[in-house]
Design an enzyme around this catalytic site. Structure first.
Site, PDB file in Angstrom:
ATOM      1  N   CYS A 192      16.184  40.703  46.280  1.00 27.42           N
ATOM      2  CA  CYS A 192      15.306  39.743  45.608  1.00 27.42           C
ATOM      3  C   CYS A 192      14.099  40.513  45.092  1.00 27.42           C
ATOM      4  O   CYS A 192      13.282  41.004  45.873  1.00 27.42           O
ATOM      5  CB  CYS A 192      14.866  38.639  46.564  1.00 27.42           C
ATOM      6  SG  CYS A 192      13.742  37.436  45.790  1.00 27.42           S
ATOM      7  N   HIS A 222      24.823  39.438  38.831  1.00 30.77           N
ATOM      8  CA  HIS A 222      24.316  38.560  37.781  1.00 30.77           C
ATOM      9  C   HIS A 222      25.273  38.534  36.604  1.00 30.77           C
ATOM     10  O   HIS A 222      25.870  39.550  36.250  1.00 30.77           O
ATOM     11  CB  HIS A 222      22.951  39.041  37.283  1.00 30.77           C
ATOM     12  CG  HIS A 222      21.842  38.799  38.245  1.00 30.77           C
ATOM     13  ND1 HIS A 222      21.017  37.690  38.187  1.00 30.77           N
ATOM     14  CD2 HIS A 222      21.406  39.525  39.299  1.00 30.77           C
ATOM     15  CE1 HIS A 222      20.125  37.747  39.161  1.00 30.77           C
ATOM     16  NE2 HIS A 222      20.341  38.851  39.853  1.00 30.77           N
ATOM     17  N   GLU A 236      19.909  30.549  40.374  1.00 31.18           N
ATOM     18  CA  GLU A 236      20.187  31.458  41.484  1.00 31.18           C
ATOM     19  C   GLU A 236      21.263  30.878  42.391  1.00 31.18           C
ATOM     20  O   GLU A 236      21.199  29.699  42.763  1.00 31.18           O
ATOM     21  CB  GLU A 236      18.916  31.705  42.309  1.00 31.18           C
ATOM     22  CG  GLU A 236      17.920  32.636  41.660  1.00 31.18           C
ATOM     23  CD  GLU A 236      16.889  33.127  42.654  1.00 31.18           C
ATOM     24  OE1 GLU A 236      17.277  33.852  43.594  1.00 31.18           O
ATOM     25  OE2 GLU A 236      15.718  32.777  42.507  1.00 31.18           O
ATOM     26  N   CYS A 258      12.914  35.063  38.682  1.00 30.25           N
ATOM     27  CA  CYS A 258      13.917  35.819  39.428  1.00 30.25           C
ATOM     28  C   CYS A 258      13.803  37.273  39.011  1.00 30.25           C
ATOM     29  O   CYS A 258      14.129  37.622  37.862  1.00 30.25           O
ATOM     30  CB  CYS A 258      15.324  35.279  39.143  1.00 30.25           C
ATOM     31  SG  CYS A 258      16.639  36.206  39.982  1.00 30.25           S
ATOM     32  N   GLY A 300      17.149  38.911  38.306  1.00 32.05           N
ATOM     33  CA  GLY A 300      17.668  38.344  37.069  1.00 32.05           C
ATOM     34  C   GLY A 300      16.997  38.953  35.849  1.00 32.05           C
ATOM     35  O   GLY A 300      17.662  39.233  34.837  1.00 32.05           O
TER      36      GLY A 300
END
Length: 269
Positions: free
Chosen positions: A74, A151, A200, A209, A212
Site C-alpha cells: 500500500c 493492478h 481497491e 491509491c 494504483g
C-alpha cells in the site's frame, strides 16, 4: 487490554496504525480487522496497518483491508508509516522491501521495480499484459502491472464517467484474476499528468491509491502516453510518480496524522 493506535491518512486514504514493534500485541484476526475498520461501529479506515519487528528491514508492515483480507503493498500507507517513523526507513512488506525518505515535498517511497509477466500479476492464463484482449462493458484492452500488488489499468476519455460501483467489483472478482485485482480507470491529460480513479480489491472506491498511481503511471509510460515523470491526480489529491533508468519507481506525496487514541482489544477480538 488497552491498545494504542494512530489514525493517519494519505490524500484521504485513511489508516488505523497499530505499532507492535516494541509492544507485544494480541494476534490480529481477520474478524478483528473487519470490526476495527467499520466506520459505524469501529474506528473506521480504508486499511488497518500493523507494524512488527523485522529481521531484514527497520520494521515490517502488514496491511489488512476492511473485509479482513491481507494484501501485499500500500503506497499511501508506506508514506504514512514513514512519517510515523520520523526518519528514512527500510520497510518489509509481503510485496518486498521498500524504502521511505523524508523530503521537502513529502514522503518519497522507493516502490521497487514493476513486474509485467502474466504469471506475476497473476492472471489465470497467458496473455500480453500491455494490451490485454479482454473487456468488461465499456472497459476494454487494459494493461496489467504488479507493483507489490496486482493492478489492471483502463485508459478512457473520461474516468469520472465510468460506473465503477458496478464494474469495479465485477472485474475485481473475475476468474481471470485468481488473487483478485485492483481496478484503475485513467484519463491522460498530457505528457505530464493523468487523472485516476481506483477500485481497491477488498476495499472498494478510494480517494487515493499509491500503488494504483504507480501502476497506472508505469502502464501509461510503457504505452508512450506520458513521460517518465508524471503527476497522477486522484480524488484526494496529486502524487508524483517517477520511473528511473534503473527501473525503480519513486512515489512522492503527503501523509498526515489525524489523531491518536486507545481501544479495548477485547471489544474487537
Amino acid at each position: 487490554m488497552q491498545v494504542s493506535f494512530t489514525k493517519m491518512h494519505g490524500l484521504g486514504n485513511d489508516f488505523i496504525v497499530l505499532d507492535g514493534r516494541e509492544t507485544n500485541l494480541p494476534p490480529l484476526r481477520p474478524s478483528t480487522a473487519q470490526m476495527l475498520a467499520d466506520r459505524r461501529t469501529g474506528i473506521g479506515c480504508d486499511q488497518l496497518i500493523l507494524l512488527e519487528p523485522s529481521n531484514s528491514a527497520d520494521f515490517r508492515m502488514r496491511i489488512f483491508n476492511p473485509d479482513g483480507s491481507e494484501v501485499e503493498a500500500c503506497g499511501n500507507a508506506s508514506r504514512a508509516v514513514g512519517l510515523l517513523h520520523g526518519r528514512d526507513a527500510k520497510i518489509e512488506t509481503a510485496g518486498g522491501i521498500i524504502t521511505a525518505h523524508m523530503t521537502d515535498q513529502g514522503i518519497a517511497v522507493d516502490m521497487g521495480t514493476p513486474r509485467f509477466g502474466w504469471d506475476a500479476i497473476p492472471l489465470g492464463y497467458a496473455m500480453d499484459t500491455l494490451s490485454m484482449p479482454v473487456g468488461w462493458g465499456e472497459l476494454e484492452n487494459p494493461a496489467a502491472v504488479n507493483v507489490g500488488n496486482p493492478h489492471v489499468i483502463f485508459f478512457v476519455e473520461d474516468c469520472d464517467a465510468v460506473p465503477m460501483e458496478n464494474l469495479g467489483p465485477e472485474i475485481e472478482n473475475d476468474p481471470l484474476f485468481p488473487e483478485r485485482i485492483n481496478v484503475n480507470v485513467a484519463t491522460v491529460i498530457d505528457r505530464t499528468a493523468i487523472r485516476l480513479r481506483v477500485w481497491e480489491r477488498g476495499a472498494g472506491l478510494t480517494r487515493a491509491c499509491g500503488t494504483g498511481a504507480c501502476a497506472t503511471a508505469i502502464a501509461a509510460m510503457r504505452r508512450n502516453l506520458v513521460d517518465r515523470s508524471v503527476t497522477v491526480h486522484l480524488p484526494g489529491g496529486p502524487l508524483q510518480i517517477d520511473w528511473g533508468d534503473d527501473q525503480r519507481i519513486t512515489m512522492t506525496g503527503p501523509a498526515t496524522t489525524s489523531f491518536t487514541g486507545s481501544l479495548d482489544w477485547s471489544a474487537f477480538a
